[in-house]
Design an enzyme around this catalytic site. Structure first.
Site, mmCIF file in Angstrom:
data_model
loop_
_atom_site.group_PDB
_atom_site.id
_atom_site.type_symbol
_atom_site.label_atom_id
_atom_site.label_comp_id
_atom_site.label_asym_id
_atom_site.label_seq_id
_atom_site.Cartn_x
_atom_site.Cartn_y
_atom_site.Cartn_z
ATOM 1 N N TYR A 142 0.584 0.131 -0.688
ATOM 2 C CA TYR A 142 1.795 0.810 -0.051
ATOM 3 C C TYR A 142 2.713 0.590 -1.483
ATOM 4 O O TYR A 142 4.386 0.817 -1.201
ATOM 5 C CB TYR A 142 1.741 -0.758 0.755
ATOM 6 C CG TYR A 142 1.859 -0.340 1.901
ATOM 7 C CD1 TYR A 142 1.156 0.832 2.371
ATOM 8 C CD2 TYR A 142 0.356 -1.115 2.616
ATOM 9 C CE1 TYR A 142 -0.166 1.289 3.743
ATOM 10 C CE2 TYR A 142 -0.177 -0.809 3.332
ATOM 11 C CZ TYR A 142 -0.368 0.361 3.985
ATOM 12 O OH TYR A 142 -1.171 0.485 5.799
ATOM 13 N N HIS A 148 5.056 8.117 6.298
ATOM 14 C CA HIS A 148 4.219 6.891 6.067
ATOM 15 C C HIS A 148 3.881 7.161 4.824
ATOM 16 O O HIS A 148 4.675 8.288 4.118
ATOM 17 C CB HIS A 148 3.263 7.878 6.755
ATOM 18 C CG HIS A 148 3.045 7.687 7.983
ATOM 19 N ND1 HIS A 148 3.158 6.663 8.944
ATOM 20 C CD2 HIS A 148 2.822 8.524 9.018
ATOM 21 C CE1 HIS A 148 2.820 6.968 10.410
ATOM 22 N NE2 HIS A 148 3.290 8.206 10.679
HETATM 23 O O1 CA2 Z 1 1.166 4.989 5.452
HETATM 24 C C1 CA2 Z 1 1.723 4.091 5.739
HETATM 25 O O2 CA2 Z 1 3.140 4.048 5.435
HETATM 26 C C2 CA2 Z 1 1.691 3.531 7.597
HETATM 27 O O3 CA2 Z 1 2.482 3.901 8.872
HETATM 28 C C3 CA2 Z 1 1.627 1.661 7.063
HETATM 29 C C4 CA2 Z 1 1.203 0.935 8.568
HETATM 30 C C5 CA2 Z 1 -0.550 1.169 8.867
HETATM 31 O O4 CA2 Z 1 -1.136 1.267 9.889
HETATM 32 C C6 CA2 Z 1 -0.512 3.421 9.451
HETATM 33 O O5 CA2 Z 1 -1.742 3.270 9.699
HETATM 34 C C7 CA2 Z 1 0.388 3.966 8.157
HETATM 35 C C8 CA2 Z 1 0.623 -0.685 8.284
HETATM 36 C C9 CA2 Z 1 1.842 -0.548 7.623
HETATM 37 C C10 CA2 Z 1 1.260 -2.118 6.760
HETATM 38 O O6 CA2 Z 1 1.884 -2.476 5.475
HETATM 39 C C11 CA2 Z 1 1.603 -3.357 4.618
HETATM 40 C C12 CA2 Z 1 3.316 -3.767 3.833
HETATM 41 C C13 CA2 Z 1 2.593 -4.427 2.963
HETATM 42 C C14 CA2 Z 1 1.645 -5.073 2.935
HETATM 43 C C15 CA2 Z 1 0.545 -4.598 3.670
HETATM 44 C C16 CA2 Z 1 1.143 -4.327 4.997
#
Ligand code: CA2
Length: 163
Positions: A39, A117
């Site tokens: 991310y 996303h």
């Molecule tokens: O890619 C994206 O922005 C997502 O929306 C992020 C979601 C995921 O479930 C989608 O499939 C795609 C997850 C967000 C979790 O964010 C975190 C950020 C940093 C560390 C851990 C989790």
């Protein structure tokens, strides 16, 4: 013009040309802190600061809201419907793949939105390939990291200021 009227007009800022609401779903508060290999290193606060500055330069107000709770996100979407929000930028995070209720809330307020996303959900596990939001979105941006929010904001500004 009376003194009181002059004072009031000097103190009252002009209304914003556009109101943009940025919604972040669950776990995005961890952005920049955990899993940077997926991310990135940019925090949610960095993203908001950049969007706020860009919005101000265009005469728009950009408000950001993150929640780990589906009901709170739905309440925020419903409130946007009566607050004059012109455009929504939303990363529903994990709710992308599960939330009929958030989809229904966006349909109910009928505010145009772009789905963002950070990661390319189509290059990840099959369960991330379906989104409950994409078919009603004005557009979908994925895989561009934090830049995706800025690209969505540029679209929101052009959409709201020039239509
Ligand atoms: O890619 C994206 O922005 C997502 O929306 C992020 C979601 C995921 O479930 C989608 O499939 C795609 C997850 C967000 C979790 O964010 C975190 C950020 C940093 C560390 C851990 C989790």
């Amino acid at each position: 013009m009376t003194q009181s009227k002059r004072k009031k007009s000097a103190e009252t800022p002009p209304p914003p040309k556009a109101r943009v609401l940025v919604l972040h779903g669950p776990n995005l508060n961890l952005l920049g802190v955990r899993e940077p290999e997926i991310y990135g290193h940019t925090t949610l606060s960095d993203i908001h600061a950049a969007m706020d500055a860009r919005g101000r330069a265009a005469g728009a107000v950009v408000e950001s809201f993150q929640s780990n709770h589906e009901g709170q996100l739905i309440d925020r979407i419903q409130a946007a419907g009566s607050e004059g929000v012109d455009f929504i930028i939303i990363n529903p995070a994990g709710y992308t793949h599960t939330s009929v209720a958030m989809r229904d809330a966006l349909a109910a307020v009928a505010i145009p939105y772009v789905e963002v996303h950070l990661s390319n959900i189509h290059a990840r596990e099959p369960f991330r390939h379906h989104s409950y939001f994409s078919d009603r979105a004005a557009g979908v941006i994925c895989g561009l990291g934090a830049y995706g929010y800025m690209a969505a904001l540029e679209f929101a500004l052009s959409h709201t200021l020039h239509t």
